[in-house]
Design an enzyme around this catalytic site. Structure first.
Site, short mmCIF file in Angstrom:
data_model
loop_
_atom_site.label_atom_id
_atom_site.label_comp_id
_atom_site.label_asym_id
_atom_site.label_seq_id
_atom_site.Cartn_x
_atom_site.Cartn_y
_atom_site.Cartn_z
N HIS A 1 -2.31 1.62 -2.94
CA HIS A 1 -3.19 2.17 -3.56
C HIS A 1 -4.55 1.21 -4.06
CE1 HIS A 1 -1.27 6.35 -3.81
NE2 HIS A 1 -0.21 5.35 -4.30
N ARG B 1 -9.99 -3.08 5.73
CA ARG B 1 -10.78 -4.20 5.34
C ARG B 1 -11.49 -4.90 6.57
NH1 ARG B 1 -5.57 -5.13 3.58
NH2 ARG B 1 -5.20 -7.07 4.97
N GLU C 1 -5.01 0.64 10.51
CA GLU C 1 -5.38 -0.74 10.85
C GLU C 1 -4.86 -0.94 12.26
OE1 GLU C 1 -5.04 -2.11 6.12
OE2 GLU C 1 -3.26 -2.61 7.76
#
EC number: 3.6.1.57
Length: 274
Positions: free
Chosen positions: A17, A143, A239
């Site tokens: 989270h 990211r 990802e």
């Protein structure tokens, strides 16, 4: 706009989270977090002001919103229900963005489901009529290093990469690694908050085909250097999809079931470990 994230992390809950919240937080200029100081939490790693809560009471959160005049509340918390959201809205009038991973009802202005399986139509009748629904892989919170790594064609150093999240409370990494051939080079990624870390370190010492990475700075590169990924059916899936990697997803908690079902329908390899 003053933004408050309500989210938690711990050795029990995991880090997923907070990790995705930190990616979303970059879109706003005035950000704070409200968190419970749980054992093994990531509070010290949050690069924003953090309000440490004394309890799970919704009224404590409501009072914080009122006192600090927050304009947007971002909820990434399975413990906050649709009724809690209604109460927050009634008491404060704050704009609410709610994360959802399980196709559940929400009382919010913006609904965000970042999982690849999600579609806006899933939420018909589950959210207010005027709610903005943001769903699917196009809203994935990944990211920057993964976007960079997706451009790289790396030499494969590892036959397998194993990651069951930052905490891996069930010690699945060790179980999975021990079932793989000892002739294969296996990388295992975990964090220093893993309650089974000593067992993993002992296992890695006894097996020269195991490479253990703790709090590794570039998981994206490790994944890209591996022939096959064995990962939890979590944000790691987004990802892996971005990297176009060969992977197997392990579903071991209820909130991963929707992702696991979608992957299986799409022909990806999925295993259930409860």
């Amino acid at each position: 706009m003053k933004v408050l994230f309500r989210s938690d992390s711990s050795s029990q809950i995991g880090f997923g989270h907070i990790k995705r919240d930190l990616v979303l937080a970059k879109q706003y200029s005035d950000v704070s977090f409200a968190c419970l100081p749980l054992e093994g939490s990531l509070i010290d790693e949050i690069p924003y002001p953090v309000y440490e809560l004394d309890s799970e009471s919704i009224y404590e959160l409501i009072n914080l919103i009122k006192e600090e005049k927050f304009e947007l509340l971002i909820i990434d918390h399975y413990g906050i229900s649709v009724d809690d959201e209604k109460l927050i809205k009634l008491e404060t009038g704050v704009k609410i963005l709610s994360f959802d991973d399980e196709i559940k009802p929400h009382h919010c202005d913006i609904l965000l489901n970042v999982n690849a399986y999600a579609k806006a139509s899933d939420y018909e009748g589950l959210v207010p009529f005027k709610c903005e629904v943001r769903c699917g892989f196009s809203y994935a919170l990944i990211r920057e290093e993964f976007y960079q790594e997706a451009k790289e064609n790396r030499e494969k150093k590892y036959d397998f990469f194993i990651c069951m999240g930052g905490t891996d409370i069930k010690n699945l990494s060790l179980q999975i690694a021990s079932e793989l051939p000892k002739t294969k080079i296996i990388s295992i990624a975990t964090s220093s908050s893993n309650p089974n870390l000593k067992k993993l370190q002992k296992f890695a010492k006894l097996h020269n085909n195991i490479r253990l990475f703790i709090d590794h700075e570039n998981i994206a590169k490790l994944m890209n250097e591996s022939n096959k990924l064995i990962i939890s059916a979590s944000s790691l899936v987004n990802e892996a999809l971005l990297l176009k990697a060969n992977f197997k997803a392990i579903c071991y908690v209820k909130n991963q079931e929707s992702t696991a079902t979608w992957l299986a329908k799409k022909g990806y390899e999925v295993e259930y470990k409860y």
